[in-house]
Scaffold this motif. Structure first.
Motif, short mmCIF file in Angstrom:
data_model
loop_
_atom_site.label_atom_id
_atom_site.label_comp_id
_atom_site.label_asym_id
_atom_site.label_seq_id
_atom_site.Cartn_x
_atom_site.Cartn_y
_atom_site.Cartn_z
N LEU A 128 0.83 -1.21 0.00
CA LEU A 128 0.00 0.00 0.00
C LEU A 128 0.86 1.25 0.00
O LEU A 128 0.53 2.25 -0.64
N GLN A 129 2.00 1.17 0.71
CA GLN A 129 2.89 2.34 0.78
C GLN A 129 3.43 2.71 -0.60
O GLN A 129 3.64 3.87 -0.90
N HIS A 130 3.65 1.68 -1.42
CA HIS A 130 4.26 1.92 -2.73
C HIS A 130 3.25 1.95 -3.87
O HIS A 130 3.63 1.85 -5.04
N LEU A 131 1.98 2.11 -3.53
CA LEU A 131 0.94 2.13 -4.58
C LEU A 131 1.19 3.19 -5.66
O LEU A 131 1.04 2.90 -6.85
N PRO A 132 1.59 4.43 -5.28
CA PRO A 132 1.82 5.43 -6.34
C PRO A 132 2.88 5.00 -7.34
O PRO A 132 2.77 5.27 -8.54
N ALA A 133 3.93 4.33 -6.84
CA ALA A 133 4.97 3.86 -7.76
C ALA A 133 4.43 2.74 -8.63
O ALA A 133 4.70 2.67 -9.84
N PRO A 157 9.45 7.29 1.65
CA PRO A 157 8.80 7.86 0.46
C PRO A 157 7.72 8.89 0.72
O PRO A 157 7.26 9.54 -0.21
N HIS A 158 7.29 9.04 1.97
CA HIS A 158 6.24 10.03 2.23
C HIS A 158 6.78 11.34 2.79
O HIS A 158 6.01 12.22 3.15
N VAL A 159 8.11 11.46 2.88
CA VAL A 159 8.71 12.71 3.37
C VAL A 159 9.27 13.46 2.16
O VAL A 159 10.25 13.04 1.56
#
Lengths: 113, 524
Positions: free
Chosen positions: B5-10, B71-73
Motif C-alpha cells: 500500500l505504501q508503494h501504490l503510487p509507484a 517515500p512520504h517525506v
C-alpha cells in the motif's frame, strides 16, 4: 435515501428516483393501454406496411440515408457551413498555424493583463 | 500488505510499464499467454489505480518520493528544505483522474482482446497501449513539471503510434503523423516553459515553483507556453483539428482511451491555472476564466455543428468529443472567473466547477462507450460510413442498447450521467451568465439531434441482405462496453455519492491551492 438520490445545484434539485418512478408509471400505463389490444394477434399475421399504396422497397431501399437527414437544417445554415467547413483543411501546417496563432494572441493578452 | 500500500503510487505506473516491456517476451510463447498477460496487466493496473484512489478519497492526498528511504517525506534532512527527487502528489483531483483512467483502461483492453484478435502485430500493439496508459496515469499523478512533460511525451508518442498502427491505406498513418507532430510542437513549448521556470526558481516541483512565482514577464510567457499546448491536446477549438483525424482512424479501443488521454491534458491545464498560477492570477482571474469560457463555448458550438453533417460515424463522434470538452471548460472556467469573489464562488462557482469535473468522469465513460459501439459496428460490417449502414438493430441488439445508453447520456437525457453533470453546469452557469447557459442547452439539443441521426442510420430500418451474416460481437467486446454502460447508469442514477466523495473534494483541491503547496513544503 436522499443522500444517494438527491442532487442539488444550489438553486435547484434533481432526483433521479422520482424520474424513475415517473418512468415506471408511464411504462405501466403503456402496458395497461396495450392490454386492450387484440388478443388473437400472432406473429406473421401482421399486414405489410402501407406506404401510399406502393410496395415496401426491398433490402433497405426505404431506409433514408444519413446524408439526407437534416437537409433543411444544413441548407438553412449553408452560409455558416460554407465558412466553417473550409477551415478544416486537413493540412498539417494549417493545424500548426492555428496553434501558434492562438498562442501568439494569448501571449499578447497575458503580457497586457 | 502495508508495504504494498505504501508503494501504490509507484506501482501505478510501474505495473503498466512492466506489462508493456514484458509483452514482447511473453508474446513469443503464444497467443493464449499473451492474452492472459494483457488481461492480467489490465486488471492489476485498474486494481492499483482504484485502490490508490480509494486511499486518497478516504485518507487525503498521497505523496510518494521516488528513491527515498522514507517515500512520504518530501524534503529529506540533507536537502536544505528543497524536495530534490521526483515526487508523485495525488490529491482528490488526481485521484478522480486515476479512477477514470483505471476504469477506462480495463474496459478498453478487455474489449480490444476480441476487437483486435484478427490483426497481426499484437505484441507491439498492447505494449504501446500499456505505455499510453502509464503515460496518462503518470500525468495525473506527478507533482513535478518536468516529469509531467515526460509522461505527456510518453502518452503522445504511444498514442500517435497507435493511431497509425492499422495503416488503413495511409489514412491512419497520416493522422498519426499529424497527432505526433502537433503533440511534439506543443510539448516543445511546454518544455521551454518548464525551462523558463527552472531558470528563475531553481525548482521543478509544482508546489515549490508555485510558492516562489513572482509573475514576472517570463512567468507570464511560461503560463501561455504551458496552457496553450494543453488546451490544444484536450481538443479545444480552434486547436481541435487533429481530433477528428486521429479519433476516426485509430482503432476504436484506442480512440476510447485517447479521450482519456485528452482529459489528462485538461487536468494538466486546470493544474497549471489553479495550483501553479492560482494566487498570481488574482488580478486576472476573470480574464483567464473567460479564456476557458470562450474556449469552452467555441468548442461546444463548433464541435456539435461540425458533427451534424458528418457521414463517418467515428468522425462525427470525434467532433462531439470536442463539443463535450467545451462543457468541462465552461464549468471550470466559470469557477476560475469568480475565484476572487467569495460570495459568487460559494453561490455557484464551486457548483459550476463540480459540474465541469463531473462531466470529465461522465464523458470518459459515455464517449468511451460510444466509440466502442462504433468499433463494434466496424468490426462486423467493415464500414464507418453512415450512408452504407442500416438495419443493424436486428443483428446487434446488445450493441444497439449500449449505443442508446451512450447516446442518451451524451445528449443529457435523464436519468443518465450526462444529465447529472449538465444539470449542475446549466444551473450554475445560468447565475453567472444566462446566455452561456442557453448556449449549453442548445448544444445539448443539437447533440441529441445528431445522435438520433446516427441511431437511425445504423440500427433502424429493415434487415438488409448485405448484413445478413452480421451477428453480435464477441463476449469480451460486450463485457468492455457493459462496464462503461454500467458506470454511465450508476453515476446517472446515484450521482450524489460521486459528487460528495469524489467531485467536491476534487473541486476543493483546485480551489484551495495552499493545501497543495503545504503538502510539499509544510505549514498551513
Amino acid at each position: 435515501m436522499n443522500l444517494l438520490w438527491l442532487l442539488s445545484s444550489g438553486s435547484g434539485t434533481w432526483n433521479p428516483l422520482l424520474w424513475l418512478l415517473a418512468f415506471i408509471v408511464a411504462l405501466a400505463a403503456a402496458w395497461f393501454i396495450r392490454s386492450f389490444g387484440r388478443k388473437d394477434f400472432r406473429e406473421g399475421l401482421q399486414q405489410e406496411p402501407f406506404i401510399s399504396g406502393n410496395e415496401e422497397p426491398a433490402d433497405g431501399g426505404g431506409h433514408i440515408p444519413a446524408s439526407n437527414l437534416y437537409w433543411g437544417f444544413l441548407e438553412s445554415l449553408s452560409g455558416y457551413y460554407s465558412r466553417l467547413i473550409p477551415l478544416h483543411t486537413g493540412i498539417l501546417t494549417d493545424y500548426v498555424a492555428w496553434f501558434l496563432g492562438v498562442m501568439a494572441v494569448m501571449l499578447v493578452i497575458a503580457l497586457i493583463v | 500488505m502495508a508495504t504494498l500500500l505504501q508503494h501504490l503510487p509507484a506501482l501505478l505506473v510501474a505495473v503498466p510499464l512492466f506489462a508493456a516491456f514484458t509483452l514482447p517476451l511473453v508474446g513469443r510463447t503464444g497467443a493464449p499467454a499473451r492474452t492472459a498477460w494483457v488481461f492480467l496487466g489490465a486488471l492489476l493496473t485498474a486494481a492499483t489505480g482504484l485502490l490508490l484512489a480509494w486511499q486518497v478519497f478516504a485518507h487525503g492526498p498521497l505523496l510518494y518520493v521516488f528513491g527515498a528511504a522514507a517515500p512520504h517525506v518530501p524534503t529529506p534532512m540533507d536537502s536544505g528544505g528543497i524536495p530534490i527527487r521526483i515526487i508523485f502528489q495525488i490529491d482528490a483531483l488526481g485521484a478522480l483522474m486515476v479512477v477514470i483512467a483505471s476504469l477506462s483502461s480495463l474496459a478498453i483492453i478487455l474489449y480490444s482482446l476480441a476487437s483486435d484478435s484478427r490483426h497481426s502485430g499484437k505484441d507491439s500493439f498492447y505494449s504501446l497501449l500499456f505505455l499510453l496508459v502509464a503515460g496518462v496515469l503518470g500525468m495525473v499523478s506527478t507533482g513535478d513539471l518536468f516529469n509531467f512533460f515526460v509522461f505527456l511525451e510518453i502518452s503522445s508518442l504511444s498514442g500517435a503510434a497507435l493511431v497509425a498502427y492499422r495503416v488503413d491505406k495511409g489514412q491512419a498513418v497520416e493522422a498519426g503523423l499529424k497527432y505526433a507532430l502537433l503533440s511534439t510542437v506543443g510539448a516543445l513549448a511546454f518544455l521551454v516553459a518548464v525551462g523558463l521556470l527552472f531558470a528563475q526558481y531553481n525548482a521543478l516541483n509544482i508546489a515549490v515553483v508555485a510558492s516562489r512565482l513572482q509573475f514576472t514577464p517570463l512567468d507570464q510567457i511560461a503560463l501561455v507556453l504551458l496552457a496553450i499546448p494543453l488546451a490544444m491536446k484536450c481538443g479545444a477549438v480552434p486547436m481541435h483539428f487533429w481530433t477528428p483525424d486521429a479519433y476516426s482512424t485509430a482503432p476504436s479501443s484506442i480512440t476510447a482511451f485517447l479521450v482519456v488521454s485528452s482529459q489528462a491534458s485538461l487536468y494538466g491545464l486546470f493544474r497549471i491555472l489553479f495550483s501553479l498560477y492560482g494566487h498570481l492570477l488574482e488580478f486576472s482571474w476573470l480574464t483567464f476564466g473567460w479564456f476557458l469560457i470562450i474556449l469552452g463555448v467555441l468548442s461546444m458550438f463548433i464541435g456539435v455543428t461540425m458533427a451534424i453533417p458528418q457521414k463517418d460515424v467515428k468522425r462525427l463522434m470525434a467532433y462531439h468529443a470536442v463539443s463535450q470538452t467545451g462543457y468541462m471548460l465552461l464549468g471550470v472556467g466559470v469557477g476560475l472567473a469568480v475565484l476572487g469573489n467569495a460570495e459568487a464562488l460559494t453561490a455557484y462557482g464551486r457548483t459550476a466547477m463540480a459540474g465541469g469535473l463531473f462531466h470529465i468522469l461522465n464523458h470518459a465513460m459515455y464517449k468511451g462507450l460510444l466509440f466502442l459501439t462504433a468499433g463494434a459496428i466496424f468490426f462486423r460490417t467493415g464500414t464507418r460510413n453512415l450512408n452504407k449502414l442500416g438495419g443493424l438493430g436486428h443483428h446487434m441488439p446488445w450493441t444497439m442498447v449500449f449505443f442508446m445508453i451512450g447516446a442518451l447520456a451524451i445528449a443529457g437525457i435523464p436519468p443518465f450521467n450526462g444529465f447529472a453533470s449538465k444539470f449542475l453546469i446549466y444551473e450554475s452557469v445560468f447565475r453567472f451568465s444566462p446566455f452561456l447557459s442557453i448556449i449549453a442547452m442548445l448544444v445539448s439539443i443539437l447533440t441529441l439531434a445528431s445522435f438520433v441521426k446516427v441511431f437511425h442510420a445504423m440500427f433502424m430500418g429493415a434487415a438488409r441482405t448485405e448484413f445478413a451474416q452480421v451477428r453480435e460481437v464477441p463476449i469480451p467486446m460486450i463485457a468492455g462496453m457493459a462496464i462503461l454502460a454500467a458506470v454511465v447508469i450508476v453515476t446517472g442514477l446515484m450521482p450524489r455519492p460521486f459528487i460528495d466523495h469524489m467531485i467536491l473534494p476534487a473541486v476543493n483541491a483546485l480551489v484551495d491551492r495552499a493545501d497543495y503547496i503545504a503538502a510539499i513544503l509544510g505549514g498551513h
